[in-house]
Design a protein around this motif. Structure first.
Motif, short mmCIF file in Angstrom:
data_model
loop_
_atom_site.label_atom_id
_atom_site.label_comp_id
_atom_site.label_asym_id
_atom_site.label_seq_id
_atom_site.Cartn_x
_atom_site.Cartn_y
_atom_site.Cartn_z
N LEU A 12 15.28 59.03 14.98
CA LEU A 12 15.77 58.26 13.84
C LEU A 12 17.19 58.69 13.46
O LEU A 12 18.00 57.86 13.07
CB LEU A 12 14.84 58.42 12.65
CG LEU A 12 13.49 57.72 12.79
CD1 LEU A 12 12.61 58.01 11.59
CD2 LEU A 12 13.67 56.22 12.97
N LEU A 15 19.48 57.05 15.98
CA LEU A 15 19.51 55.62 15.72
C LEU A 15 20.35 55.32 14.49
O LEU A 15 21.17 54.40 14.49
CB LEU A 15 18.08 55.10 15.54
CG LEU A 15 17.92 53.60 15.44
CD1 LEU A 15 18.43 52.92 16.69
CD2 LEU A 15 16.46 53.26 15.22
N THR A 16 20.20 56.12 13.45
CA THR A 16 20.98 55.93 12.23
C THR A 16 22.47 56.14 12.50
O THR A 16 23.31 55.38 12.02
CB THR A 16 20.50 56.91 11.13
OG1 THR A 16 19.14 56.62 10.84
CG2 THR A 16 21.32 56.77 9.86
N TRP A 19 23.75 53.13 14.28
CA TRP A 19 23.84 51.99 13.36
C TRP A 19 25.05 52.14 12.43
O TRP A 19 25.78 51.18 12.20
CB TRP A 19 22.55 51.89 12.56
CG TRP A 19 22.59 50.79 11.53
CD1 TRP A 19 22.63 50.94 10.19
CD2 TRP A 19 22.62 49.39 11.77
NE1 TRP A 19 22.67 49.72 9.58
CE2 TRP A 19 22.67 48.74 10.52
CE3 TRP A 19 22.60 48.60 12.92
CZ2 TRP A 19 22.70 47.37 10.40
CZ3 TRP A 19 22.64 47.23 12.79
CH2 TRP A 19 22.68 46.62 11.54
N TRP A 55 24.01 50.97 19.97
CA TRP A 55 22.86 50.88 19.09
C TRP A 55 21.64 50.36 19.85
O TRP A 55 20.54 50.89 19.69
CB TRP A 55 23.18 49.95 17.91
CG TRP A 55 22.06 49.92 16.92
CD1 TRP A 55 21.84 50.80 15.90
CD2 TRP A 55 20.97 48.99 16.88
NE1 TRP A 55 20.69 50.46 15.22
CE2 TRP A 55 20.14 49.36 15.79
CE3 TRP A 55 20.63 47.88 17.64
CZ2 TRP A 55 19.00 48.65 15.47
CZ3 TRP A 55 19.48 47.18 17.31
CH2 TRP A 55 18.68 47.57 16.24
N GLN A 56 21.85 49.35 20.70
CA GLN A 56 20.73 48.81 21.48
C GLN A 56 20.16 49.87 22.42
O GLN A 56 18.94 49.98 22.58
CB GLN A 56 21.19 47.60 22.30
CG GLN A 56 21.41 46.35 21.48
CD GLN A 56 21.90 45.21 22.34
OE1 GLN A 56 22.81 45.35 23.14
NE2 GLN A 56 21.28 44.05 22.18
N GLU A 58 20.27 53.14 21.98
CA GLU A 58 19.54 54.12 21.17
C GLU A 58 18.18 53.56 20.75
O GLU A 58 17.18 54.29 20.76
CB GLU A 58 20.35 54.50 19.92
CG GLU A 58 21.60 55.29 20.21
CD GLU A 58 21.33 56.70 20.72
OE1 GLU A 58 20.25 57.26 20.44
OE2 GLU A 58 22.22 57.23 21.40
N ALA A 59 18.13 52.28 20.39
CA ALA A 59 16.86 51.66 19.98
C ALA A 59 15.88 51.64 21.16
O ALA A 59 14.69 51.93 20.99
CB ALA A 59 17.10 50.25 19.46
N MET A 62 14.60 55.13 21.68
CA MET A 62 13.63 55.46 20.65
C MET A 62 12.26 54.85 20.99
O MET A 62 11.23 55.52 20.87
CB MET A 62 14.10 54.95 19.29
CG MET A 62 13.18 55.34 18.16
SD MET A 62 13.77 54.82 16.55
CE MET A 62 12.94 53.25 16.43
N LYS A 63 12.27 53.61 21.45
CA LYS A 63 11.03 52.94 21.83
C LYS A 63 10.37 53.67 23.00
O LYS A 63 9.16 53.89 23.00
CB LYS A 63 11.33 51.49 22.22
CG LYS A 63 10.12 50.68 22.58
CD LYS A 63 10.50 49.26 22.91
CE LYS A 63 9.28 48.46 23.33
NZ LYS A 63 9.62 47.09 23.69
N LYS A 66 8.91 56.98 21.79
CA LYS A 66 7.72 56.72 20.97
C LYS A 66 6.51 56.45 21.88
O LYS A 66 5.42 56.95 21.63
CB LYS A 66 7.98 55.53 20.04
CG LYS A 66 6.82 55.19 19.14
CD LYS A 66 7.16 54.01 18.25
CE LYS A 66 5.97 53.61 17.40
NZ LYS A 66 6.24 52.41 16.60
#
Length: 100
Positions: A12, A15-16, A19, A55-56, A58-59, A62-63, A66
């Motif tokens: 997070l 990701l932050t 962003w 950002w994409q 990093e997202a 993160m996925k 997870k």
């Protein structure tokens, strides 16, 4: 659960940061559009695109993390469940021996 929380906070945070970078570049782009400079606009559009791609990325990471973490937790829970089942069977078998 501690590992999951630490990994989640790390993801997070990244990701932050991505962003916030995207938002910063977007603000620069808005400024350039107000100024009307074509060369500046092209440069900032490039930066905005790069920030969006970051950002994409990093997202997506993160996925992925997870998903990996969920698998590890699931395996740990199933292992503990299997161990409990084995213990129950052992106790049951011992109780049958003592009853006979």
């Amino acid at each position: 659960h501690l590992l999951a929380g630490a990994v989640r906070r790390m993801i997070l945070r990244k990701l932050t940061m991505a962003w916030e970078r995207w938002q910063e570049v977007y603000q620069d782009l808005k400024f350039a559009n107000r100024m009307g400079g074509g060369a500046i606009r092209r440069m900032l559009n490039r930066k905005l695109s790069m920030a969006w791609e970051k950002w994409q990325c990093e997202a997506a990471e993160m996925k992925r993390q997870k998903h990996l973490l969920a698998g590890a937790v699931r395996r740990m829970i199933l292992r503990q469940l299997s161990m409990a089942w084995e213990k129950w069977q052992e106790v049951y078998q011992l109780s049958l021996i003592h009853i006979s």
